[in-house]
Motif scaffolding. Structure first.
Motif, short mmCIF file in Angstrom:
data_model
loop_
_atom_site.label_atom_id
_atom_site.label_comp_id
_atom_site.label_asym_id
_atom_site.label_seq_id
_atom_site.Cartn_x
_atom_site.Cartn_y
_atom_site.Cartn_z
N CYS A 108 -8.36 -12.18 -7.46
CA CYS A 108 -9.60 -11.46 -7.79
C CYS A 108 -10.56 -11.39 -6.61
N HIS A 109 -10.02 -11.15 -5.42
CA HIS A 109 -10.91 -11.09 -4.26
C HIS A 109 -11.97 -10.00 -4.48
N PRO A 110 -13.26 -10.37 -4.37
CA PRO A 110 -14.33 -9.41 -4.70
C PRO A 110 -14.31 -8.15 -3.85
N ARG A 111 -13.82 -8.23 -2.62
CA ARG A 111 -13.77 -7.03 -1.76
C ARG A 111 -12.84 -5.98 -2.34
N VAL A 112 -11.71 -6.41 -2.85
CA VAL A 112 -10.75 -5.47 -3.42
C VAL A 112 -11.27 -4.93 -4.74
N PHE A 114 -3.28 -4.43 -6.88
CA PHE A 114 -3.31 -3.01 -7.24
C PHE A 114 -1.90 -2.48 -6.96
N PRO A 115 -1.31 -1.77 -7.94
CA PRO A 115 0.09 -1.35 -7.77
C PRO A 115 0.25 -0.33 -6.65
N GLY A 161 -0.43 6.65 -2.76
CA GLY A 161 -1.39 7.14 -1.77
C GLY A 161 -2.60 7.80 -2.37
N SER A 162 -2.95 7.44 -3.59
CA SER A 162 -4.19 7.96 -4.18
C SER A 162 -5.37 7.36 -3.42
N PRO A 163 -6.56 7.98 -3.51
CA PRO A 163 -7.72 7.40 -2.84
C PRO A 163 -8.00 5.96 -3.27
N VAL A 164 -7.64 5.63 -4.52
CA VAL A 164 -7.90 4.26 -5.01
C VAL A 164 -6.91 3.28 -4.39
N ALA A 165 -5.63 3.67 -4.32
CA ALA A 165 -4.63 2.81 -3.67
C ALA A 165 -5.04 2.55 -2.22
N VAL A 166 -5.47 3.61 -1.56
CA VAL A 166 -5.86 3.50 -0.16
C VAL A 166 -7.09 2.59 -0.01
N ALA A 167 -8.02 2.68 -0.95
CA ALA A 167 -9.21 1.82 -0.91
C ALA A 167 -8.81 0.35 -1.08
N ALA A 168 -7.90 0.10 -2.00
CA ALA A 168 -7.43 -1.28 -2.21
C ALA A 168 -6.72 -1.79 -0.96
N THR A 223 -6.99 -0.77 2.11
CA THR A 223 -7.92 -0.93 3.23
C THR A 223 -8.71 -2.23 3.09
N ALA A 224 -9.15 -2.53 1.88
CA ALA A 224 -9.90 -3.77 1.66
C ALA A 224 -9.03 -4.98 2.00
N VAL A 225 -7.74 -4.91 1.66
CA VAL A 225 -6.83 -6.02 1.98
C VAL A 225 -6.73 -6.22 3.50
N LEU A 226 -6.56 -5.10 4.23
CA LEU A 226 -6.48 -5.22 5.70
C LEU A 226 -7.78 -5.78 6.27
N ASP A 227 -8.91 -5.31 5.73
CA ASP A 227 -10.22 -5.82 6.19
C ASP A 227 -10.31 -7.34 6.01
#
Lengths: 444, 444
Positions: free
Chosen positions: A79-83, A291-292, A318-325, A327-331
């Motif tokens: 449950c990382h808050p960033r994701v 996130f799947p 590759g939906s915008p939501v998948a990409v957001a998740a 990206t947060a993981v890489l951050d």
């Protein structure tokens, strides 16, 4: 062909134990079987009812907390808050397929491809590791015109029809399909020169597949050999095999679903420890911290194979939501310096586990890289034979003791130690303490 | 075997048009191709850069809004706040695989199974419609011991290796595999008795598959025939075929990925309009309104097939977050009475489109149920031949005109009208008005 046995059910709950379970757990189990049915697998002799997660902790419905050294999907912490925030914001803004332009996907793909060898210059985004490996098989077969695949003896690569064929750990009976060659990785520890031995096994596999008329399209391995029981050393042992394979026109598919995204501590991907360049890299589990989402990286010419005979599209990939998740993981991996932590805590775990090995004769081996470790249990009274029963007993005792852990390996006698990458020293100590306690409790 | 052509690329952007595109769009397209590459398909002669969604509206980066009558994943409306909130709350609480007990999954499964025939008494949760159909094929083959599958000529059922074989709309060249029989659904409109004709086609397919030594494991159809160009009437036309098939031991797999979750207005599932009981129901797209999730319902004995030879597990499937998203979708369908709205607005659309058909000779047919409609375009100057070129022109003109729509059908001459289920009368009127304008603009 050697017969292999299914290990997907390791640590599976059995209805034979239902009467021993607490009444509230028993009721939930029955409800589960009445709705989800035969494909529903539950862990533990008495299943757990988990209701909350945070960092390295999971909590059951009675408020009891468990140190999680099992789950590698929430790799940057439960449950990382960033994701959570990234997903919530993007879901409230736009969540649609990728046949419209969206800058997020380019930026994410560029950033992820930057962590890979330059030849792997395109990223396909999908939803599950199974989908990624299914596509990898199609690419290899389409590119080479061959059908044969070499995999390790207790490998798990996913659950589609095509991928199940190359996942011996899913077989419950029968023998592998004729076009699948099984590499006996568990015999590697007996070898004086593991790299030469592994290359020889691949050469033998190629010849077998050629003799049977399939040819060898690919060697498909999880580069940390998770289900096989974790084989990490010596770093570089894959290199001669991969070079031999590629020289003969076969593709090397590195399944990074388990070791990827920094788990080994020494870079983002498990294959990099081996100094090899895969033709295809597949990824999944920790990619979106739950996130799947999944991915496949390959060179452009290879991907073009998919556009010749058939088209390909993935609705949610590759939906915008998948990409957001993603990206947060890489951050978070960068900002919280999780790879360095994986190295630091992983070395500590390994050292301490080796110390335990020195003191307990039933611990026969400790292997791994970063925060992916395997520990073998044997029965010293039976000539050091692999001890699956003791492993199961330990897994269940550690659960009672507030620690979640799983098993692996062809004989089911390897403990798989794989906590979230943010685990701290005090939490590692708690694990080590509980583990030693459970070793004593479960002593025969 | 009749050769079929790929239609997955319908309305696909072609690099041949890159120089005509706006500079900012051209730059994004190039970036896209440099990162995502060959498997990246974009819509429209000039692709769209969409940045925000709300209910039936999508907005591009210039603030221009588009009425969405294309996207059937965000079926209860783009970015529905109930789903966003449910996902955010659950992601912040617990997001883990389903090998621990979790009450959410039982409750969701019970509720969803309540909408299905009682014989379909177990739900498997997965991530994508492709995974669901891949499993459905394995169940049918495992249960019957046969390999042959009957599908319609422009069907799309997903993207795994096994499912692509039974998705003629994905074929770009070549003929179907020998174990796949293609049913020429586009000829149904010529038939005096569509139900008898469809049953005869299935009987013929079974015999062909038997003669070729495969036997018939299943008839797999999307019960609204989306990719084929939408065939909904007469309701009940599937019944004689399904009864014949089941009497011969084949399974009927109803792919509800497109019509499911209320889209036809007349119940939750497309098959119910036909008075048939499927052996397997697969579902996906709108199930989580964009959260990646899918399912398969079947009777327990059938699912047990999967546990005999191999094990099955799905990492992200049935997670507490997927269940929260799915539950919110069911809540919204009920509370906002979306099935009634699908019926009401669907009937209005159909009536008005039939009125347009009466006034424009290039509109040759209007078909559908609820908010899933198909409209055929023909060329009156060429004896009413299907007019794919006009269809493409209309799709692109409607986009300029602020409306998003797609094409379908074997000849690519069917417009697919499939707005979010919450569309209102004024928005339907806006579509009808713009559609009529574009019919005039694109007149030859």
């Amino acid at each position: 062909m050697e017969k292999v046995r299914g290990i997907l059910d390791q640590n599976a709950f059995s209805m034979a134990h239902i009467d021993k379970a607490d009444a509230r757990i028993g009721a939930l189990v029955r409800k589960r079987l009445e709705t989800v049915g035969p494909t529903s697998m539950l862990f533990y002799e008495e299943p757990l009812h988990i209701v909350r997660g945070e960092r390295v902790w999971l909590f059951d419905d009675q408020g009891k907390r468990y140190l999680d050294v099992y789950n590698n999907v929430p790799s940057i912490g439960h449950c990382h808050p960033r994701v959570v925030q990234a997903v919530a914001e993007q879901m409230g803004t736009l969540n649609v397929h990728n046949r419209y332009l969206h800058e997020g996907i380019h930026r994410y793909a560029e950033r992820l491809l930057d962590t890979l060898p330059r030849t792997l210059n395109r990223l396909v985004m999908m939803c599950t590791g199974s989908e990624s490996n299914d596509m990898a098989l199609r690419l290899a077969r389409g590119w080479t015109g061959r059908q044969g695949i070499i995999v390790t003896e207790a490998a798990y690569h996913g659950n589609t029809a095509a991928v199940t064929e190359v996942s011996p750990s899913s077989y419950k009976q029968g023998t592998p399909p004729d076009h699948v060659h099984i590499l006996p990785i568990s015999r590697m520890s007996e070898q004086a020169d593991p790299a030469a031995w592994f290359a020889e096994q691949v050469r033998f596999g190629i010849e077998q597949l050629e003799a049977r008329g399939h040819g060898c399209a690919a060697l498909l391995v999880d580069s940390i050999f998770s289900s096989d029981g974790i084989y990490a050393d010596p770093a570089g042992f894959l290199k001669p095999a991969v070079e031999l394979l590629q020289a003969r026109g076969g593709l090397f598919i590195s399944d990074e679903v388990q070791p990827g995204f920094g788990r080994t501590g020494q870079g983002m991907w498990g294959f990099s420890r081996h100094g090899v360049t895969p033709d295809v890299v597949t990824m999944g589990k920790p990619m979106g911290n739950g996130f799947p989402m999944s991915g496949l990286a390959a060179r452009e010419e290879l991907l073009a194979v998919l556009n010749t005979d058939v088209g390909y599209f993935n609705t949610f990939g590759g939906s915008p939501v998948a990409v957001a998740a993603g990206t947060a993981v890489l951050d978070v991996i960068d900002e919280e310096d999780l790879m360095a932590n994986a190295t630091r805590q992983g070395e500590y775990f390994k050292r301490q586990l080796q110390d335990i090995q020195a003191r307990f004769e039933e611990v026969s081996d400790v292997r791994g890289a970063g925060l992916f470790l395997g520990l073998d249990l044997c029965d010293p009274t039976r000539d050091g034979a692999p001890d699956a029963q003791r492993t199961t007993a330990l897994i269940n005792d550690l659960k009672r003791n507030g620690v979640l852990i799983g098993g692996a390996g062809k004989s089911g006698s390897t403990l798989k130690i794989r906590p979230p990458l943010c685990i701290e020293r005090s939490e590692a100590d708690l694990f080590l303490d509980r583990f030693e306690q459970s070793l004593r409790t479960t002593a025969r």
